[in-house]
Design an enzyme around this catalytic site. Structure first.
Site, PDB file in Angstrom:
ATOM      1  N   ASP A  10      -0.831  10.455  12.350  1.00 20.45           N
ATOM      2  CA  ASP A  10       0.079   9.402  11.725  1.00 20.45           C
ATOM      3  C   ASP A  10       0.089   8.368  12.733  1.00 20.45           C
ATOM      4  O   ASP A  10       0.092   8.662  14.222  1.00 20.45           O
ATOM      5  CB  ASP A  10       1.301   9.865  11.353  1.00 20.45           C
ATOM      6  N   ASP A  12       2.796   5.155  12.557  1.00 20.53           N
ATOM      7  CA  ASP A  12       4.215   4.715  12.628  1.00 20.53           C
ATOM      8  C   ASP A  12       5.139   5.880  12.754  1.00 20.53           C
ATOM      9  O   ASP A  12       5.275   6.509  12.248  1.00 20.53           O
ATOM     10  CB  ASP A  12       4.489   3.681  11.776  1.00 20.53           C
ATOM     11  N   GLY A  52       4.614   1.946   3.034  1.00 20.64           N
ATOM     12  CA  GLY A  52       3.643   0.702   2.760  1.00 20.64           C
ATOM     13  C   GLY A  52       4.473  -0.456   2.778  1.00 20.64           C
ATOM     14  O   GLY A  52       5.555  -0.526   1.973  1.00 20.64           O
ATOM     15  N   LYS A  54       4.218  -3.505   1.718  1.00 19.84           N
ATOM     16  CA  LYS A  54       4.304  -4.388   0.611  1.00 19.84           C
ATOM     17  C   LYS A  54       5.105  -3.808  -0.540  1.00 19.84           C
ATOM     18  O   LYS A  54       5.802  -4.312  -1.206  1.00 19.84           O
ATOM     19  CB  LYS A  54       2.787  -4.741  -0.069  1.00 19.84           C
ATOM     20  N   GLU A  55       4.595  -2.218  -0.604  1.00 17.36           N
ATOM     21  CA  GLU A  55       5.488  -1.720  -1.693  1.00 17.36           C
ATOM     22  C   GLU A  55       6.977  -1.737  -1.178  1.00 17.36           C
ATOM     23  O   GLU A  55       7.968  -1.706  -2.197  1.00 17.36           O
ATOM     24  CB  GLU A  55       4.974  -0.329  -1.654  1.00 17.36           C
ATOM     25  N   ARG A  56       7.322  -1.467  -0.073  1.00 19.56           N
ATOM     26  CA  ARG A  56       8.652  -1.661   0.549  1.00 19.56           C
ATOM     27  C   ARG A  56       9.346  -2.997   0.015  1.00 19.56           C
ATOM     28  O   ARG A  56      10.693  -2.925  -0.509  1.00 19.56           O
ATOM     29  CB  ARG A  56       8.762  -1.308   1.992  1.00 19.56           C
ATOM     30  N   SER A 127      -0.959  -0.972   7.914  1.00 23.25           N
ATOM     31  CA  SER A 127      -2.197  -1.816   7.658  1.00 23.25           C
ATOM     32  C   SER A 127      -3.113  -1.750   9.036  1.00 23.25           C
ATOM     33  O   SER A 127      -2.722  -1.611  10.243  1.00 23.25           O
ATOM     34  CB  SER A 127      -1.569  -3.372   7.916  1.00 23.25           C
ATOM     35  N   ASN A 130      -2.396  -3.446  12.053  1.00 21.64           N
ATOM     36  CA  ASN A 130      -1.321  -2.761  13.340  1.00 21.64           C
ATOM     37  C   ASN A 130      -1.891  -1.913  13.832  1.00 21.64           C
ATOM     38  O   ASN A 130      -1.491  -1.581  15.061  1.00 21.64           O
ATOM     39  CB  ASN A 130       0.000  -2.536  12.274  1.00 21.64           C
ATOM     40  N   ASP A 185       5.941  11.938  11.645  1.00 21.38           N
ATOM     41  CA  ASP A 185       7.387  11.969  12.147  1.00 21.38           C
ATOM     42  C   ASP A 185       8.398  11.937  10.873  1.00 21.38           C
ATOM     43  O   ASP A 185       9.700  11.971  10.815  1.00 21.38           O
ATOM     44  CB  ASP A 185       7.540  10.350  12.658  1.00 21.38           C
TER      45      ASP A 185
HETATM   46  C1  XBP Z   1       4.849   3.834   8.084  1.00 23.89           C
HETATM   47  C2  XBP Z   1       4.730   2.803   6.856  1.00 23.89           C
HETATM   48  C3  XBP Z   1       4.059   1.567   7.075  1.00 23.89           C
HETATM   49  C4  XBP Z   1       4.921   0.774   8.145  1.00 23.89           C
HETATM   50  C5  XBP Z   1       4.966  -0.619   8.172  1.00 23.89           C
HETATM   51  O1  XBP Z   1       3.113   4.022   8.405  1.00 23.89           O
HETATM   52  O2  XBP Z   1       5.090   3.383   5.819  1.00 23.89           O
HETATM   53  O3  XBP Z   1       4.349   0.959   5.801  1.00 23.89           O
HETATM   54  O4  XBP Z   1       6.453   1.359   8.112  1.00 23.89           O
HETATM   55  O5  XBP Z   1       3.476  -1.136   8.237  1.00 23.89           O
HETATM   56  P1  XBP Z   1       2.862   5.694   8.929  1.00 23.89           P
HETATM   57  P2  XBP Z   1       2.847  -2.004   6.917  1.00 23.89           P
HETATM   58  O6  XBP Z   1       1.885   6.233   7.671  1.00 23.89           O
HETATM   59  O7  XBP Z   1       1.893   5.341  10.119  1.00 23.89           O
HETATM   60  O8  XBP Z   1       4.151   6.319   9.424  1.00 23.89           O
HETATM   61  O9  XBP Z   1       3.932  -3.121   6.823  1.00 23.89           O
HETATM   62  O10 XBP Z   1       1.592  -2.378   7.491  1.00 23.89           O
HETATM   63  O11 XBP Z   1       3.063  -0.952   5.864  1.00 23.89           O
HETATM   64 MG    MG Z   2       5.046   7.884  10.241  1.00 22.79          MG
END
Ligand code: XBP
Ligand code: MG
Length: 242
Positions: A10, A12, A52, A54-56, A127, A130, A185
């Site tokens: 993963d 983030d 995500g 956008k979804e957030r 994305s 990122n 995480d």
């Molecule tokens: C964590 C997410 C992402 C980030 C924001 O991704 O849920 O939405 O918080 O990035 P991961 P975007 O699966 O790596 O933990 O705004 O590009 O979604």
């Molecule tokens: Mg994560």
């Protein structure tokens, strides 16, 4: 249990503790777009249950602001797209400025895994911009050559805890889930990896501490000091049951 052949990461919160920078970027985008929205850490911790960006944004607009009204006459979807583009640009600038380091132990483990012939992959809901910014900064311009598969928000429209992004990586690698270990995480990420059938190691951050990590192979403070020998030893063990 098949012998260990691949490590699936993963992004983030796992490769780097990024969410405080995403939060800063969201707030910068809201201000740049003239929206009177401001997310604090406590609210963002709740909003992270929605994978995500956008979804957030849409979830916040619908659920937290009470109802979605067309704030600028350009349609809700258009506004979400535009705000998210601004946010991604702001986040990319922070990464390119060197503000977002990899978490402790990550670089060393990636390098040791490559020396041992383990295959590496990325499975993230963030994305592609990122992912590239973070890994180009951390691993150099040829970072993509280190990973046999990179699946992200552009390949998997169904976000974690849905297992789609992990299933896409497994299909690309041509490996069965038990031959891999996933690194996550968050509870959403753990659930996605487990639903795809993979043993999963969790390294929580302060944004995900306190999540339910039942079913993890290990829950660790970080990957500092974790080597391939440890992964091979743990790989055959049953999942933890909390
Ligand atoms: C964590 C997410 C992402 C980030 C924001 O991704 O849920 O939405 O918080 O990035 P991961 P975007 O699966 O790596 O933990 O705004 O590009 O979604
Ligand atoms: Mg994560």
């Amino acid at each position: 249990m098949k012998h260990l052949q691949a490590l699936l990461f993963d992004v983030d919160g796992t490769l780097a503790d990024t969410e405080r920078f995403h939060l800063e970027a969201f707030n910068q985008a809201f201000a740049d777009e003239g929206l009177d929205w401001e997310w604090d850490t406590a609210l963002y911790r709740r909003l992270l249950d929605v994978s995500g960006g956008k979804e957030r944004i849409l979830y916040y607009w619908n659920q937290v602001r009470g109802h979605v009204v067309d704030v600028d006459g350009r349609g809700v979807r258009d506004t979400v797209e535009r705000v998210h583009l601004a946010k991604t640009a702001a986040y990319e600038a922070m990464v390119n400025a060197g503000r977002v380091p990899l978490r402790p132990g990550v670089l060393r483990l990636l390098e040791e895994a490559k020396r041992h012939g383990l295959r590496l992959a990325i499975a993230t809901t963030t994305s592609p911009t990122n992912v590239a910014a973070l890994l180009r900064r951390a691993l150099g311009p040829h970072w993509r050559l280190d990973f046999q598969a990179v699946c992200d928000a552009s390949t998997a429209p169904l976000k974690k805890p849905h297992p789609l992004v992990y299933q896409q990586v497994l299909r690309t690698l041509g490996l069965p889930p038990p031959a891999c270990i996933a690194f996550e995480d968050s509870s959403n990420g753990l659930r996605a990896a487990r639903a795809a059938g993979m043993p999963t190691i969790v390294t929580p951050t302060r944004f995900t501490a306190g999540h339910d990590f039942a079913g993890a192979l290990r829950v660790l403070d970080s990957l500092s000091g974790v080597g391939v020998a440890d992964l091979r030893a743990w790989h055959g063990e049953p999942a933890l049951v909390h």
